[in-house]
Design a protein around this motif. Structure first.
Motif, PDB file in Angstrom:
ATOM      1  N   GLY A  11       0.832  -1.201   0.000  1.00 39.23           N
ATOM      2  CA  GLY A  11       0.000   0.000   0.000  1.00 39.23           C
ATOM      3  C   GLY A  11       0.867   1.251   0.000  1.00 39.23           C
ATOM      4  N   ASP A  92      -8.103  -4.490   2.514  1.00 40.15           N
ATOM      5  CA  ASP A  92      -7.260  -3.294   2.632  1.00 40.15           C
ATOM      6  C   ASP A  92      -7.460  -2.375   1.428  1.00 40.15           C
ATOM      7  N   VAL A  93      -7.218  -1.094   1.654  1.00 37.87           N
ATOM      8  CA  VAL A  93      -7.406  -0.104   0.591  1.00 37.87           C
ATOM      9  C   VAL A  93      -6.607  -0.472  -0.663  1.00 37.87           C
ATOM     10  N   ASP A  94      -5.377  -0.966  -0.461  1.00 35.78           N
ATOM     11  CA  ASP A  94      -4.557  -1.291  -1.641  1.00 35.78           C
ATOM     12  C   ASP A  94      -5.108  -2.473  -2.431  1.00 35.78           C
ATOM     13  N   LEU A 170      -6.920  -1.886   7.848  1.00 33.16           N
ATOM     14  CA  LEU A 170      -6.514  -0.748   8.687  1.00 33.16           C
ATOM     15  C   LEU A 170      -7.705   0.142   9.060  1.00 33.16           C
ATOM     16  N   MET A 251       1.267  -4.388  11.665  1.00 32.75           N
ATOM     17  CA  MET A 251       0.521  -4.206  10.416  1.00 32.75           C
ATOM     18  C   MET A 251       0.024  -5.538   9.840  1.00 32.75           C
ATOM     19  N   HIS A 253       2.139  -8.149   9.046  1.00 35.99           N
ATOM     20  CA  HIS A 253       3.078  -8.646   8.043  1.00 35.99           C
ATOM     21  C   HIS A 253       4.328  -9.239   8.701  1.00 35.99           C
ATOM     22  N   HIS A 278       4.231  -7.379  -2.652  1.00 30.63           N
ATOM     23  CA  HIS A 278       3.690  -6.487  -1.604  1.00 30.63           C
ATOM     24  C   HIS A 278       4.851  -5.902  -0.786  1.00 30.63           C
TER      25      HIS A 278
HETATM   26  C1  MLT Z   1      -1.310  -3.352   4.619  1.00 29.90           C
HETATM   27  O1  MLT Z   1      -1.025  -4.210   3.807  1.00 29.90           O
HETATM   28  O2  MLT Z   1      -0.822  -3.358   5.767  1.00 29.90           O
HETATM   29  C2  MLT Z   1      -2.312  -2.320   4.243  1.00 29.90           C
HETATM   30  O3  MLT Z   1      -2.393  -2.221   2.861  1.00 29.90           O
HETATM   31  C3  MLT Z   1      -2.078  -1.017   4.907  1.00 29.90           C
HETATM   32  C4  MLT Z   1      -2.955   0.059   4.369  1.00 29.90           C
HETATM   33  O4  MLT Z   1      -4.148  -0.158   4.102  1.00 29.90           O
HETATM   34  O5  MLT Z   1      -2.450   1.171   4.167  1.00 29.90           O
END
Ligand code: MLT
Ligand code: MN
Length: 312
Positions: A11, A92-94, A170, A251, A253, A278
């Motif tokens: 993201g 997630d937004v991405d 998030l 986060m 990850h 990613h």
């Molecule tokens: C993530 O992978 O941690 C998210 O994409 C974070 C986000 O939404 O900015």
């Protein structure tokens, strides 16, 4: 089966619009060996006709523009697309914002877990995708699902979704549950087994994963290809580089390096080809000349890049 990485960054992309860290600066300057990257997405085609996109990133318009296979064929109808379905691995937004760029009365199918479909339901902006044309289908965990076009025709791909350790999106984090995953539930983050019957080959796509457990290792055994969460190289990387207060774990990850990182955790699993995707804009593997990128290559991993093709 053809796989194409449309976006290999996490993201924010690389460079990220507001990032002035060394790596983003180098990417902006066009430094050799520091490739710019768009946000997280993968495309696959198993029958030579239908393309399936895994995660709809905010950069999808640019990704389609640089990928001729995803554009309307010259002899195709006035409005058409080779993209038959979108499969989502989380909310997630991405991974979902790109859906908004796919409006314009085009039929396709969205596949996601119940948890992720609920996010689309609850955010009425996604109704710009006319529900009579854009069908939403549920991916049931641990069950193979044939990916069908909006006409119900086979695309030659079957996916199996499985839960992986991760975190709720998030923007949906609930601070009241800060000690227990911010309200994360099963199905918020999944990995996918992408199977082509014709190729008799399986690729695994796991762009978000907080830990490698026994279940995941067992699933990945004898995989032809793995595209895995390469967000951060070290857990404290964002803090160390001064760009933010969050660890990789915070986060959702798992970091790459060290005895408890993903490279070590997956070292004894028989996987033909392993590729990090990613990748966050603080990760030193984004610089091909770095020691970290060299280490990743030595351990048998490839660093994904936009436009990278995998034939299985
Ligand atoms: C993530 O992978 O941690 C998210 O994409 C974070 C986000 O939404 O900015
Ligand atoms: Mn992400």
């Amino acid at each position: 089966m053809r796989l194409k990485i449309l976006g290999s960054a996490a993201g924010g992309g690389f460079p990220q619009w507001n990032c002035n860290f060394d790596l983003s600066r180098a990417a902006r300057k066009g430094v050799e060996g520091v490739k710019p990257r768009t946000q997280s997405s993968l495309a696959a085609c198993a029958n030579g006709t239908d393309w399936i996109i895994f995660n709809a990133s905010p950069d999808i318009r640019e990704q389609i523009a640089s990928t001729p296979e995803l554009q309307p064929a010259e002899d195709a109808p006035l409005r058409s697309t080779p993209i038959s379905a979108i499969v989502l691995t989380n909310a997630d937004v991405d991974h979902i914002a790109g859906l908004l760029s796919l409006r314009e009365r085009q039929a396709f199918v969205i596949y996601a877990t119940r948890r992720v479909l609920e996010v689309l339901e609850q955010n009425s902006i996604f109704n710009v995708l006319d529900r009579s044309l854009v069908v939403r289908r549920e991916l049931v965990l641990n069950e193979p699902t044939s990916i069908l076009s909006s006409h119900g025709a086979s695309t030659g791909l079957t996916v199996e979704a499985f839960a992986v350790p991760g975190k709720v999106a998030l923007f949906l984090e609930d601070p009241a549950y800060a000690d227990t995953g911010f309200g994360t539930k099963t199905g918020d983050t999944i990995g996918l087994r992408i199977w082509s019957e014709a190729a008799q080959a399986a690729a695994f796509y796991v762009p978000g994963c907080a830990a490698v457990d026994g279940d995941l290792k067992q699933r990945l055994h004898e995989a032809n290809c793995l595209l895995f969460d390469g967000t951060v190289y070290t857990d404290g990387e964002m803090i160390d580089s001064g760009v933010g207060p969050k660890t990789g774990q915070r986060m959702g990850h798992l970091h790459i390096s060290g005895p408890d990182g993903s490279a070590a955790a997956l070292a004894d699993v028989d996987i033909a080809r392993r590729i990090y995707v990613h990748i966050n804009n603080t990760n030193p593997i984004l610089d091909e000349r770095s020691l970290e990128a060299a280490w990743v290559r030595e351990t048998g991993w490839e660093v994904g890049y936009d436009g990278m093709e995998i034939a299985l």
